[in-house]
Design an enzyme around this catalytic site. Structure first.
Site, PDB file in Angstrom:
ATOM      1  N   GLY A 145       0.842  -1.203   0.000  1.00 33.34           N
ATOM      2  CA  GLY A 145       0.000   0.000   0.000  1.00 33.34           C
ATOM      3  C   GLY A 145       0.870   1.243   0.000  1.00 33.34           C
ATOM      4  O   GLY A 145       2.072   1.175  -0.264  1.00 33.34           O
ATOM      5  N   VAL A 146       0.254   2.390   0.266  1.00 27.28           N
ATOM      6  CA  VAL A 146       1.034   3.631   0.275  1.00 27.28           C
ATOM      7  C   VAL A 146       1.207   4.130   1.703  1.00 27.28           C
ATOM      8  O   VAL A 146       0.507   3.696   2.602  1.00 27.28           O
ATOM      9  CB  VAL A 146       0.355   4.729  -0.590  1.00 27.28           C
ATOM     10  N   GLY A 147       2.153   5.044   1.922  1.00 22.99           N
ATOM     11  CA  GLY A 147       2.325   5.665   3.239  1.00 22.99           C
ATOM     12  C   GLY A 147       3.665   5.326   3.860  1.00 22.99           C
ATOM     13  O   GLY A 147       4.468   4.579   3.307  1.00 22.99           O
ATOM     14  N   ASN A 148       3.888   5.930   5.058  1.00 24.58           N
ATOM     15  CA  ASN A 148       5.167   5.790   5.775  1.00 24.58           C
ATOM     16  C   ASN A 148       5.570   4.353   6.010  1.00 24.58           C
ATOM     17  O   ASN A 148       6.717   3.968   5.803  1.00 24.58           O
ATOM     18  CB  ASN A 148       5.051   6.361   7.198  1.00 24.58           C
ATOM     19  N   ILE A 149       4.612   3.572   6.505  1.00 26.56           N
ATOM     20  CA  ILE A 149       4.952   2.214   6.931  1.00 26.56           C
ATOM     21  C   ILE A 149       5.332   1.384   5.712  1.00 26.56           C
ATOM     22  O   ILE A 149       6.358   0.696   5.706  1.00 26.56           O
ATOM     23  CB  ILE A 149       3.788   1.575   7.723  1.00 26.56           C
TER      24      ILE A 149
ATOM     25  N   GLU B 219      -0.900  -2.299  -6.732  1.00 26.98           N
ATOM     26  CA  GLU B 219      -1.772  -1.350  -7.438  1.00 26.98           C
ATOM     27  C   GLU B 219      -1.065  -0.027  -7.683  1.00 26.98           C
ATOM     28  O   GLU B 219      -1.217   0.589  -8.715  1.00 26.98           O
ATOM     29  CB  GLU B 219      -3.077  -1.145  -6.672  1.00 26.98           C
TER      30      GLU B 219
ATOM     31  N   ASN C 294     -10.165   7.432   4.427  1.00 28.40           N
ATOM     32  CA  ASN C 294      -9.934   7.488   2.978  1.00 28.40           C
ATOM     33  C   ASN C 294     -10.910   6.595   2.208  1.00 28.40           C
ATOM     34  O   ASN C 294     -11.522   7.010   1.246  1.00 28.40           O
ATOM     35  CB  ASN C 294      -8.506   7.040   2.645  1.00 28.40           C
TER      36      ASN C 294
ATOM     37  N   GLY D 233      -7.768  -0.507  -2.544  1.00 29.10           N
ATOM     38  CA  GLY D 233      -7.541  -1.850  -3.065  1.00 29.10           C
ATOM     39  C   GLY D 233      -7.183  -2.845  -1.981  1.00 29.10           C
ATOM     40  O   GLY D 233      -6.896  -4.019  -2.282  1.00 29.10           O
TER      41      GLY D 233
ATOM     42  N   LYS E 276      -2.169   8.947  18.192  1.00 28.61           N
ATOM     43  CA  LYS E 276      -2.390  10.188  18.956  1.00 28.61           C
ATOM     44  C   LYS E 276      -1.712  10.129  20.325  1.00 28.61           C
ATOM     45  O   LYS E 276      -2.350  10.345  21.377  1.00 28.61           O
ATOM     46  CB  LYS E 276      -3.884  10.494  19.111  1.00 28.61           C
TER      47      LYS E 276
HETATM   48  O1  0RQ Z   1      -3.554  10.912  11.877  1.00 28.67           O
HETATM   49  O2  0RQ Z   1      -1.824  12.239  10.751  1.00 28.67           O
HETATM   50  O3  0RQ Z   1      -3.590  13.327  12.192  1.00 28.67           O
HETATM   51  O4  0RQ Z   1      -1.780  11.917  13.233  1.00 28.67           O
HETATM   52  O5  0RQ Z   1      -4.816   8.205  11.174  1.00 28.67           O
HETATM   53  O6  0RQ Z   1      -2.348   7.186  10.224  1.00 28.67           O
HETATM   54  O7  0RQ Z   1      -0.383   5.949  11.046  1.00 28.67           O
HETATM   55  O8  0RQ Z   1      -0.035   7.995   9.563  1.00 28.67           O
HETATM   56  O9  0RQ Z   1      -0.943   5.789   8.688  1.00 28.67           O
HETATM   57  O10 0RQ Z   1      -0.937   7.302   6.616  1.00 28.67           O
HETATM   58  O11 0RQ Z   1      -0.480   4.812   6.553  1.00 28.67           O
HETATM   59  O12 0RQ Z   1      -2.780   5.706   6.988  1.00 28.67           O
HETATM   60  C1  0RQ Z   1      -5.402   3.088   7.354  1.00 28.67           C
HETATM   61  C2  0RQ Z   1      -5.661   5.541   6.933  1.00 28.67           C
HETATM   62  C3  0RQ Z   1      -3.406   4.574   7.502  1.00 28.67           C
HETATM   63  C4  0RQ Z   1      -4.416   4.125   5.251  1.00 28.67           C
HETATM   64  C5  0RQ Z   1      -4.746   4.328   6.775  1.00 28.67           C
HETATM   65  C6  0RQ Z   1      -4.693   8.343  12.593  1.00 28.67           C
HETATM   66  C7  0RQ Z   1      -3.238   8.701  12.801  1.00 28.67           C
HETATM   67  C8  0RQ Z   1      -2.988   9.640  11.628  1.00 28.67           C
HETATM   68  C9  0RQ Z   1      -3.034   8.173   9.528  1.00 28.67           C
HETATM   69  P1  0RQ Z   1      -2.604  12.207  12.030  1.00 28.67           P
HETATM   70  P2  0RQ Z   1      -0.839   6.793   9.912  1.00 28.67           P
HETATM   71  P3  0RQ Z   1      -1.201   5.949   7.133  1.00 28.67           P
HETATM   72  C10 0RQ Z   1      -3.275   1.097  -1.072  1.00 28.67           C
HETATM   73  C11 0RQ Z   1      -4.214   0.271  -0.217  1.00 28.67           C
HETATM   74  C12 0RQ Z   1      -7.045   2.008   3.418  1.00 28.67           C
HETATM   75  C13 0RQ Z   1      -6.768   1.939   1.941  1.00 28.67           C
HETATM   76  C14 0RQ Z   1      -5.644   1.017   1.592  1.00 28.67           C
HETATM   77  C15 0RQ Z   1      -5.644   3.796   4.430  1.00 28.67           C
HETATM   78  C16 0RQ Z   1      -3.841   9.033  10.516  1.00 28.67           C
HETATM   79  O13 0RQ Z   1      -3.475   3.094   5.109  1.00 28.67           O
HETATM   80  O14 0RQ Z   1      -6.392   4.670   4.027  1.00 28.67           O
HETATM   81  O15 0RQ Z   1      -5.108   0.282   2.373  1.00 28.67           O
HETATM   82  N1  0RQ Z   1      -5.900   2.471   4.173  1.00 28.67           N
HETATM   83  N2  0RQ Z   1      -5.284   1.063   0.335  1.00 28.67           N
HETATM   84  O16 0RQ Z   1      -3.021   9.307  14.048  1.00 28.67           O
HETATM   85  C17 0RQ Z   1      -8.210   7.221  14.981  1.00 28.67           C
HETATM   86  C18 0RQ Z   1      -7.336   5.039  15.025  1.00 28.67           C
HETATM   87  C19 0RQ Z   1      -6.231   5.530  14.263  1.00 28.67           C
HETATM   88  C20 0RQ Z   1      -6.210   6.891  13.900  1.00 28.67           C
HETATM   89  C21 0RQ Z   1      -4.432   5.908  13.100  1.00 28.67           C
HETATM   90  N3  0RQ Z   1      -7.420   3.767  15.390  1.00 28.67           N
HETATM   91  N4  0RQ Z   1      -8.303   5.922  15.350  1.00 28.67           N
HETATM   92  N5  0RQ Z   1      -7.212   7.733  14.256  1.00 28.67           N
HETATM   93  N6  0RQ Z   1      -5.076   7.077  13.193  1.00 28.67           N
HETATM   94  N7  0RQ Z   1      -5.110   4.949  13.768  1.00 28.67           N
HETATM   95  C22 0RQ Z   1      -3.704   2.421  -1.670  1.00 28.67           C
HETATM   96  C23 0RQ Z   1      -4.894   2.425  -2.590  1.00 28.67           C
HETATM   97  O17 0RQ Z   1      -5.804   1.723  -2.430  1.00 28.67           O
HETATM   98  C24 0RQ Z   1      -4.899   3.378  -3.727  1.00 28.67           C
END
Ligand code: 0RQ
Length: 488
Positions: free
Chosen positions: A256-260, A282, A372, A376, A396
């Site tokens: 997927g995308v993002g830091n991790i 994807e 979001n 995928g 948080k």
């Molecule tokens: O918020 O930035 O305000 O602190 O959620 O969390 O840890 O930076 O992680 O950017 O990788 O996003 C699931 C959203 C993770 C993403 C999700 C808060 C946390 C932070 C973001 P701040 P992180 P990421 C490939 C596959 C679904 C789609 C997918 C996603 C913000 O990975 O959209 O996988 N996935 N697609 O503080 C409340 C919780 C929380 C929370 C984290 N339990 N409750 N807030 N946060 N956990 C791409 C495509 O499909 C195109």
């Protein structure tokens, strides 16, 4: 074919039209029409006229484009995925109707008419021929289906792209059931389609010239928690290899995308015990370009190149090297369950929260507010050889535990989530009963701040095969909503 400005082309679009944008993430998405449509909406609203479109995309588009459209109240309905803060707010206020869909299914749903007709497709192209052949750019998404189904087509001809970008494309559209043929992709890099889409040129009502790069996403920051999660993922994969549950030539990865995910790719790239591997994913993000250059990644299949402008330029400058190493597919193929299962893809996705039995919530904070969308992640995790979900154990600053007694919204069920990894450790759930899973997830993945609470919940929860205390399963979420912290 009629050359015109983006503003003139936006006049073709009418109130309540179903409009479909090309691309997948900012890659390959229209660059000029979104702001022109937003401007048209603003003008119409000032004149007291209703003007809102229904908008279908591949995945996200540039956040600025979704922000501009939502700020102008130009969208009434949106599917299937988004990442814009402005649009997210409107969705969570109930002002935009959002439909959160598995990305592999969208083209099929449109082909069967689930959402009615597509009035106008807005498609970024790198080239167009007078006979109606259209070559796409850095993201394919659902563009082939939009081109074929739309009543009218507006082309954004983007001269920024190297015309050789079309060499990455492998466009094939599956047939219709009940006798749909298999898609004969038996290897990550197999090519089975064509480089362009042929449509009736009479449908092209406007060609808008642009010269704009794909809007970049915010740069990913590395941090120690992401690095630790990445180390844990690598440890897990090396152990799987040692047990011969991953073959010596490795298996294709989805990331997927993002830091991790970026940290995981970097760690896999630098580990000498991980053999060179392929991606069946994807999106291809920044780290993949470097790993293709070093030879650690030997081939990459996806629907888009979601990378910075300098990295895209590097690819364009070295097309002889990259052309045979990257293939871009429509998203119903990049995310196709049949192919993902056949190739034995290892799926690496990030979730918001997991419950002690292994259900995962990727989309809705505290079960109510959209983040979001599922994107995928479901296409891959349900069909992967190994579905690995990752997250920090807390969010948080510890006010939120990502391991909870019961997920407040479920996108992925315990039946398909195989492994959960946090910075605390690895929960390998394969072969475990629900009660074994609960202990493993709490002990290995929950943050120490929350472990006692979760163990206590489990001890006190009545039940049979699965234990739950229905009057307290959401206490952590209730505390969060009432006090801003799960521990109250
Ligand atoms: O918020 O930035 O305000 O602190 O959620 O969390 O840890 O930076 O992680 O950017 O990788 O996003 C699931 C959203 C993770 C993403 C999700 C808060 C946390 C932070 C973001 P701040 P992180 P990421 C490939 C596959 C679904 C789609 C997918 C996603 C913000 O990975 O959209 O996988 N996935 N697609 O503080 C409340 C919780 C929380 C929370 C984290 N339990 N409750 N807030 N946060 N956990 C791409 C495509 O499909 C195109």
């Amino acid at each position: 074919m009629k050359r015109m400005s983006a503003e003139q082309a936006a006049e073709i679009i009418q109130h309540d039209d179903m409009v479909a944008f090309s691309g997948f993430t900012p890659a390959g998405s229209p660059k000029a029409l979104p702001s022109a449509i937003a401007q048209r909406a603003g003008e119409q609203h000032q004149n007291g006229q209703a003007f809102q479109i229904r908008l279908l995309t591949g995945a996200s588009i540039g956040a600025a484009a979704d922000d501009a459209l939502s700020a102008a109240d130009a969208v009434s309905w949106r599917a299937p995925y988004q990442t814009s803060s402005g649009l997210r707010e409107k969705i969570n206020q109930g002002q935009v109707r959002f439909v959160d869909l598995h990305l592999s299914e969208v083209a099929q749903m449109v082909n069967y008419g689930f959402f009615g007709e597509i009035d106008v497709a807005v498609i970024e192209a790198s080239a167009i021929a007078p006979d109606g052949r259209i070559w796409l750019s850095s993201g394919i998404g659902n563009a082939p289906t939009w081109l074929l189904r739309a009543k009218k087509v507006i082309i954004e001809l983007n001269h920024y792209h190297n015309p050789r970008v079309a060499e990455f494309a492998d466009i094939v559209i599956p047939g219709a059931p009940p006798r749909r043929n298999s898609v004969p992709i038996f290897h990550t890099m197999d090519r089975v389609g064509s480089q362009c889409v042929q449509i009736d040129p009479k449908k092209v009502v406007a060609v808008v010239d642009t010269e704009l790069p794909d809007a970049g996403n915010a740069a990913d920051k590395t941090n120690p928690v992401s690095q630790q999660i990445a180390d844990n993922v690598v440890t897990f994969l090396l152990a799987e290899m040692a047990h011969k549950r991953i073959p010596a030539e490795f298996l294709p990865l989805q990331s997927g995308v993002g830091n991790i995910n970026n940290a995981v790719m970097a760690r896999l790239g630098e580990n000498p015990d991980i053999p060179p591997f392929m991606m069946y994913s994807e999106v291809l993000q920044e780290s993949v370009v470097h790993l293709l250059e070093t030879g650690k990644i030997t081939g990459a299949s996806a629907s888009s190149l979601t990378i910075s402008a300098p990295s895209l330029q590097k690819i364009y400058d070295n097309m002889d090297f990259f052309a045979s190493r990257i293939v871009l597919r429509p998203q119903e193929i990049s995310n196709n369950p049949e192919i993902i299962r056949r190739l034995g893809v290892i799926a690496l996705n990030v979730g918001l929260e997991f419950d002690i039995y292994g259900h995962a919530n990727s989309t809705h904070v505290a079960g109510v507010n959209l983040m979001n969308g599922i994107g995928g992640s479901g296409d891959f995790e349900r069909n992967a050889y190994l579905s690995i979900f990752m997250a920090p154990s807390i969010a948080k600053g510890g006010k939120i535990s990502t391991i909870v007694p019961m997920c407040s919204h479920v996108d992925h069920s315990e039946h398909s989530v195989k492994v959960i990894v946090t910075e605390q450790g690895i929960a390998d759930l394969r072969g475990l009963s629900p009660m074994q899973r609960a202990h493993t997830i709490i002990d290995n993945c929950a943050h120490p701040l929350y472990r006692d609470y979760l163990h206590r919940y489990l001890e006190q929860a009545p039940g049979g095969h699965i234990h739950h205390d229905l009057s307290h399963a959401f206490d952590l979420h209730r505390n969060l909503l009432e006090t801003g912290s799960m521990l109250g």
